[in-house]
Design a protein around this motif. Structure first.
Motif, PDB file in Angstrom:
ATOM      1  N   TYR A  32       0.846  -1.190   0.000  1.00 23.43           N
ATOM      2  CA  TYR A  32       0.000   0.000   0.000  1.00 23.43           C
ATOM      3  C   TYR A  32       0.882   1.240   0.000  1.00 23.43           C
ATOM      4  N   ALA A  34       0.570   5.692   0.445  1.00 21.62           N
ATOM      5  CA  ALA A  34      -0.249   6.848   0.789  1.00 21.62           C
ATOM      6  C   ALA A  34       0.597   8.106   0.690  1.00 21.62           C
ATOM      7  N   LYS A 101     -10.057  -0.923   7.223  1.00 22.77           N
ATOM      8  CA  LYS A 101     -10.315  -1.297   5.828  1.00 22.77           C
ATOM      9  C   LYS A 101     -11.638  -0.680   5.407  1.00 22.77           C
ATOM     10  N   GLU A 103     -13.533   0.320   1.586  1.00 17.13           N
ATOM     11  CA  GLU A 103     -13.559   0.456   0.125  1.00 17.13           C
ATOM     12  C   GLU A 103     -12.182   0.222  -0.500  1.00 17.13           C
ATOM     13  N   ASN A 104     -11.545  -0.908  -0.202  1.00 13.48           N
ATOM     14  CA  ASN A 104     -10.233  -1.288  -0.729  1.00 13.48           C
ATOM     15  C   ASN A 104      -9.121  -0.310  -0.369  1.00 13.48           C
ATOM     16  N   LYS A 105      -9.320   0.466   0.693  1.00 11.01           N
ATOM     17  CA  LYS A 105      -8.303   1.391   1.183  1.00 11.01           C
ATOM     18  C   LYS A 105      -8.096   1.115   2.664  1.00 11.01           C
ATOM     19  N   VAL A 135      -4.169   7.854   3.824  1.00 16.04           N
ATOM     20  CA  VAL A 135      -5.154   6.926   3.264  1.00 16.04           C
ATOM     21  C   VAL A 135      -4.386   6.063   2.269  1.00 16.04           C
ATOM     22  N   GLU A 137      -3.642   3.223  -0.475  1.00 13.16           N
ATOM     23  CA  GLU A 137      -4.250   2.547  -1.614  1.00 13.16           C
ATOM     24  C   GLU A 137      -3.295   1.449  -2.063  1.00 13.16           C
ATOM     25  N   GLU A 138      -3.877   0.318  -2.479  1.00 12.54           N
ATOM     26  CA  GLU A 138      -3.051  -0.803  -2.892  1.00 12.54           C
ATOM     27  C   GLU A 138      -2.288  -0.479  -4.153  1.00 12.54           C
ATOM     28  N   LYS A 140      -0.591  -1.888  -7.371  1.00 17.74           N
ATOM     29  CA  LYS A 140      -0.674  -3.092  -8.219  1.00 17.74           C
ATOM     30  C   LYS A 140       0.715  -3.538  -8.576  1.00 17.74           C
TER      31      LYS A 140
END
Length: 141
Positions: A32, A34, A101, A103-105, A135, A137-138, A140
């Protein structure tokens, strides 16, 4: 004859006890990221249904970084544990860590820090996920 039966019984009991141990949790490896103003945080974490562990690094714009290990428990959608790190000045510190966790955040929690049994924790009722500093975020792969 009795000795052979006893040995076979003990071996059988031993094999059953080895197989009945809890299976190790399966961990998912996630990264993740941020950003808050010009500060950046990277959370490289392994997550199972009940636990998490990994590395956490906060880079402060033009002033240095804090980097170290995170670990803790997962209850519902909340990850709670601690962050054990070397601060920019070079000394070791341990602070509580809470992530929500949503909403995927992952939202970084904040609150009043106290100690319980000589470990840092958030004082009950003070933990909040409103206006988080980071915050996550994953990223990729």
């Amino acid at each position: 004859m009795f000795q052979k039966l006893l040995i076979v019984s003990l071996l059988f009991a031993f094999l059953i006890s080895c197989n009945s141990k809890e299976q190790k949790d399966k961990y998912n490896h996630l990264i993740y990221r941020a950003v808050n103003n010009k500060d950046t945080a990277i959370l490289d974490v392994n997550i199972s249904d009940k636990r998490f562990y990994g590395r956490y690094e906060i880079s402060y714009y033009k002033t240095g970084k804090d980097s170290g290990d995170v670990r803790g428990d997962i209850k519902g959608n909340t990850l709670t544990g601690d962050f054990h790190y070397i601060s920019n000045g070079g000394s070791w510190k341990r602070v509580p860590l809470a992530l929500l966790k949503k909403e995927n955040k992952l939202l970084l929690g904040n609150g009043v820090i106290g100690t319980f049994m000589n470990l840092p924790c958030f004082i009950q009722g003070t933990l909040s996920f409103n206006d988080p500093k980071f915050v996550f975020e994953e990223v990729k792969k």
